[in-house]
Design a protein around this motif. Sequence first.
Motif, PDB file in Angstrom:
ATOM      1  N   ILE A  29      53.818  32.064  56.145  1.00 36.48           N
ATOM      2  CA  ILE A  29      55.191  32.571  56.001  1.00 36.48           C
ATOM      3  C   ILE A  29      56.144  31.694  56.807  1.00 36.48           C
ATOM      4  N   GLY A  30      55.696  31.263  57.989  1.00 35.42           N
ATOM      5  CA  GLY A  30      56.512  30.376  58.827  1.00 35.42           C
ATOM      6  C   GLY A  30      56.835  29.082  58.101  1.00 35.42           C
ATOM      7  N   SER A  31      55.856  28.545  57.375  1.00 36.87           N
ATOM      8  CA  SER A  31      56.106  27.286  56.665  1.00 36.87           C
ATOM      9  C   SER A  31      57.092  27.499  55.518  1.00 36.87           C
ATOM     10  N   LEU A  32      56.964  28.642  54.839  1.00 35.95           N
ATOM     11  CA  LEU A  32      57.923  28.939  53.758  1.00 35.95           C
ATOM     12  C   LEU A  32      59.331  29.101  54.346  1.00 35.95           C
ATOM     13  N   ALA A  33      59.394  29.792  55.507  1.00 39.13           N
ATOM     14  CA  ALA A  33      60.690  29.971  56.177  1.00 39.13           C
ATOM     15  C   ALA A  33      61.233  28.618  56.615  1.00 39.13           C
ATOM     16  N   GLY A  34      60.331  27.748  57.074  1.00 39.91           N
ATOM     17  CA  GLY A  34      60.743  26.410  57.516  1.00 39.91           C
ATOM     18  C   GLY A  34      61.381  25.626  56.374  1.00 39.91           C
ATOM     19  N   ALA A  35      60.758  25.706  55.204  1.00 45.10           N
ATOM     20  CA  ALA A  35      61.309  24.986  54.035  1.00 45.10           C
ATOM     21  C   ALA A  35      62.695  25.536  53.691  1.00 45.10           C
ATOM     22  N   LEU A  36      62.831  26.856  53.745  1.00 38.66           N
ATOM     23  CA  LEU A  36      64.140  27.468  53.447  1.00 38.66           C
ATOM     24  C   LEU A  36      65.171  27.075  54.505  1.00 38.66           C
ATOM     25  N   LEU A  37      64.701  26.973  55.764  1.00 40.44           N
ATOM     26  CA  LEU A  37      65.613  26.600  56.859  1.00 40.44           C
ATOM     27  C   LEU A  37      66.143  25.179  56.663  1.00 40.44           C
ATOM     28  N   VAL A  38      65.255  24.286  56.236  1.00 40.43           N
ATOM     29  CA  VAL A  38      65.683  22.893  55.991  1.00 40.43           C
ATOM     30  C   VAL A  38      66.771  22.882  54.912  1.00 40.43           C
ATOM     31  N   ILE A  39      66.557  23.652  53.837  1.00 42.44           N
ATOM     32  CA  ILE A  39      67.539  23.700  52.741  1.00 42.44           C
ATOM     33  C   ILE A  39      68.850  24.289  53.254  1.00 42.44           C
ATOM     34  N   THR A  40      68.755  25.365  54.047  1.00 42.30           N
ATOM     35  CA  THR A  40      69.959  26.035  54.569  1.00 42.30           C
ATOM     36  C   THR A  40      70.759  25.099  55.466  1.00 42.30           C
ATOM     37  N   ILE A  41      70.052  24.419  56.381  1.00 42.23           N
ATOM     38  CA  ILE A  41      70.755  23.526  57.314  1.00 42.23           C
ATOM     39  C   ILE A  41      71.352  22.332  56.557  1.00 42.23           C
ATOM     40  N   PHE A  42      70.631  21.850  55.572  1.00 38.88           N
ATOM     41  CA  PHE A  42      71.143  20.746  54.757  1.00 38.88           C
ATOM     42  C   PHE A  42      72.469  21.179  54.095  1.00 38.88           C
ATOM     43  N   ALA A  43      72.453  22.412  53.556  1.00 37.37           N
ATOM     44  CA  ALA A  43      73.657  22.902  52.872  1.00 37.37           C
ATOM     45  C   ALA A  43      74.814  23.117  53.847  1.00 37.37           C
ATOM     46  N   ARG A  44      74.471  23.313  55.130  1.00 40.82           N
ATOM     47  CA  ARG A  44      75.547  23.465  56.144  1.00 40.82           C
ATOM     48  C   ARG A  44      76.133  22.102  56.496  1.00 40.82           C
ATOM     49  N   ILE A  45      75.302  21.061  56.460  1.00 51.45           N
ATOM     50  CA  ILE A  45      75.757  19.732  56.901  1.00 51.45           C
ATOM     51  C   ILE A  45      76.352  18.924  55.734  1.00 51.45           C
ATOM     52  N   PHE A  46      75.700  19.035  54.575  1.00 49.63           N
ATOM     53  CA  PHE A  46      76.121  18.195  53.431  1.00 49.63           C
ATOM     54  C   PHE A  46      76.553  19.079  52.261  1.00 49.63           C
ATOM     55  N   PRO A  47      77.394  18.506  51.389  1.00 48.65           N
ATOM     56  CA  PRO A  47      77.783  19.305  50.211  1.00 48.65           C
ATOM     57  C   PRO A  47      76.597  19.535  49.285  1.00 48.65           C
ATOM     58  N   ILE A  48      76.391  20.774  48.880  1.00 49.23           N
ATOM     59  CA  ILE A  48      75.217  21.095  48.078  1.00 49.23           C
ATOM     60  C   ILE A  48      75.444  20.703  46.614  1.00 49.23           C
ATOM     61  N   ILE A  49      76.723  20.518  46.253  1.00 47.33           N
ATOM     62  CA  ILE A  49      77.026  19.970  44.928  1.00 47.33           C
ATOM     63  C   ILE A  49      77.668  18.598  45.153  1.00 47.33           C
ATOM     64  N   PRO A  50      77.193  17.557  44.464  1.00 50.25           N
ATOM     65  CA  PRO A  50      77.741  16.213  44.704  1.00 50.25           C
ATOM     66  C   PRO A  50      79.260  16.170  44.444  1.00 50.25           C
ATOM     67  N   ILE A  51      80.041  15.877  45.487  1.00 54.03           N
ATOM     68  CA  ILE A  51      81.503  15.918  45.348  1.00 54.03           C
ATOM     69  C   ILE A  51      81.992  14.764  44.473  1.00 54.03           C
TER      70      ILE A  51
END
Lengths: 290, 438
Positions: B400-422
């Motif tokens: 479960i931790g690894s699944l949460a980790g993968a989701l965390l990477v996606i979440t943090i990425f979406a916080r730093i970079f635009p999730i739709i190519p501008i």
Amino acid sequence: MKIHIHYRFLLILLMMVSYVVHAQDAEKNTLLLGLKYNNHNNQEQYLHAQVKSKINGKFQMIEGIKLKCYISDETVDANLIGQAITNGKGEATILIPASVQDVWKSSPSQTFIITSGKTIEYDASRSDLTITKAKIKIDTAEGRIINANILALVDSVWTPVKDADMFVGVKRLGGNLNVNETETYPIDSLGAVAAEFKLEAIPGDKNGNIVLIAGVYENDSYGTVTAEMSVPWGEKTVYVSNYDERSLFARRGKSPLWLELMAYSIVAGVWGVLIYLIIQIRKIIKLGVE
Amino acid sequence: MEKVARQHIIEDLLPQKFGKQGRLWVASLIILCLIGLFAYIRQLSKGLVVTSMRDYVSWGIYISNFVFFVAISLVGSLITAVLRLSDVNWSTPLTRIAEIIAVSAITFAGLIIVVDMGRPDRFYNLFIHGRLQSPIVWDVIVITTYLIISCLLLYFPLLPDLKIMMEFKEKSNTFLLKIYRFMGNYWKNKPEQFRISEKAINILSITIIPVAFSIHTVTSWLFATTYRPGWDSTNFGAYFISGAFLVGAGGVVVAMYVFRTHYKLEKYIKDEHFDKMGKVLVMLALLYLYFNVNEFLVPAFKMKKPEKEHLIDLFTGEFAPIFWFAILTSMILPIIILLFKKGRKPKAAFVAGILVVIGSWFKRYIIVTPTLLHPFLPMRDVPANYRHYYPSWEEWAIAIGSLAGALLVITIFARIFPIIPIHETITETEEHENTHSL
């Protein structure tokens, strides 16, 4: 009240009847003990025991039965030659130890007794076997002839046996192989048989040695008596190591060349593209700095 | 007018700060990751004995999780490469979502393998003792290659967006600006830079397809080259790839819905996208169903003895509830939902996507574990508990931790970079407007 007492009496009677019936149902099974004598090369003498019982109308080999084996016709501790427990096939083997050699030498024939004790499931059981001591001599003659003769101990004299058939063969991994088309040979008046070795190109050890065997099996008087001898009549087996050969199951660094070629070209092709793309990033960086 | 539209698009698509819900979501994921880390530290100190894996089941939920991660990562090649090369323009807003799912999933696939090894230093042994003949070595090579390609495919289209984000300093903080400058300070929007970048993206789109097929085919060979009931199949490569595309597409639909509702991206991730992705999902689910029928019907028809025990365990025995749950949720229900136009509306498609993802995780469990409980040559005198497998709490926590980790990477990425190519969205909008004005 009287009726009540009658009921109680009937109930007790019913319980007693059911107990008797149940006790009859729970009768113990009888163990059947089988005993066979073996003499191999006139050096190893041992007994082979088999234990079975008829359960639900079928004979079944019984595992885990403790057996005691005695020499001579009395089951006293002084005659005990060994104890064994039957394996999953209901079998056990007991070697005749050197400690009983005085008894063994005292008579040309011997009686062995095997017993099993009383257990929860089985009654005590017993079986005996009387054998006459016998031995086989095996030799070879020119023209790949195998000579074997069987002698029995009669009044302290080794006397040729006349009333038996003898097998002559060659030992292989899965069993014994006939040396020609004849399986067993009737023994002549001198207790001897002669068999011609007709097998060709039979694999032997690294020097071409194979093991010949002659034997009388499960004879009523002598038990199983066998003798072996090694002769260089086989093909020499040369062990060729494939440790250094390239194969899919070989060690590290010994994979097939076609696999190496395929795998390394794919890796080189894909990583070549990736390196090219990293060079493109460097180009983009250069363009940005200019 | 064009400038105004550009301004709007940029403002809509720039990364947004976490709200209350976002912070709660991140905190939950971090807690799950920490619990997983704690369980892993326990596993490191006490050894693999803390898991329920024994001589029979030596591949438990770690390997199920690994196969799941590898499968979901394949979506990067589907959305970014296959659709791009087929000139399917509607997929543009989904490319980055697909790529970040691919990168995070493949990263955690690699990590979970190291977890499964027990002592992590054993990974080093793979390099000094690994045999080229072993599919495990091929898997390591292919996973590393796929990770690099996915990162590059994420990075190249990001370059023009980094420039835009650096221009809008007021929307970022110093830390984020440092990241943007480090990653793309050299991007000056020069035509030559665009030309090289476009060419690189095209090369990557072509390269990623065979590599993506290889990654999951090789993963399937880890099983198929092992002679066991349920794995002894020549069909496994295609079976795994079809399943991987399905779970990947399901994952993208879920992510599309979450980003659309959370970041208010209805103008960019439209109902039309759910409709089209819904159709893609139905096609992939039908394809995977076809392979499943092949995979189970043929051995069930012959019913060879070791296969029989395995199949009966799946169809009516110990694993029947999980087996039928996986079949229903990963294929049958999504097909039923998405076949109807109403079912391809965002909310219904999201539900179907969730079903696909959950069902697909259990499907991987069904592929890995029951087979191990039915070897062709059973061991003698093993303890009774070796013949059953239920993961220990440490295994659950790490998985479960690894699944949460993968989701965390996606979440943090979406916080730093635009999730739709501008930049791509602006270009496509301008092209669209120009076409209409003509």
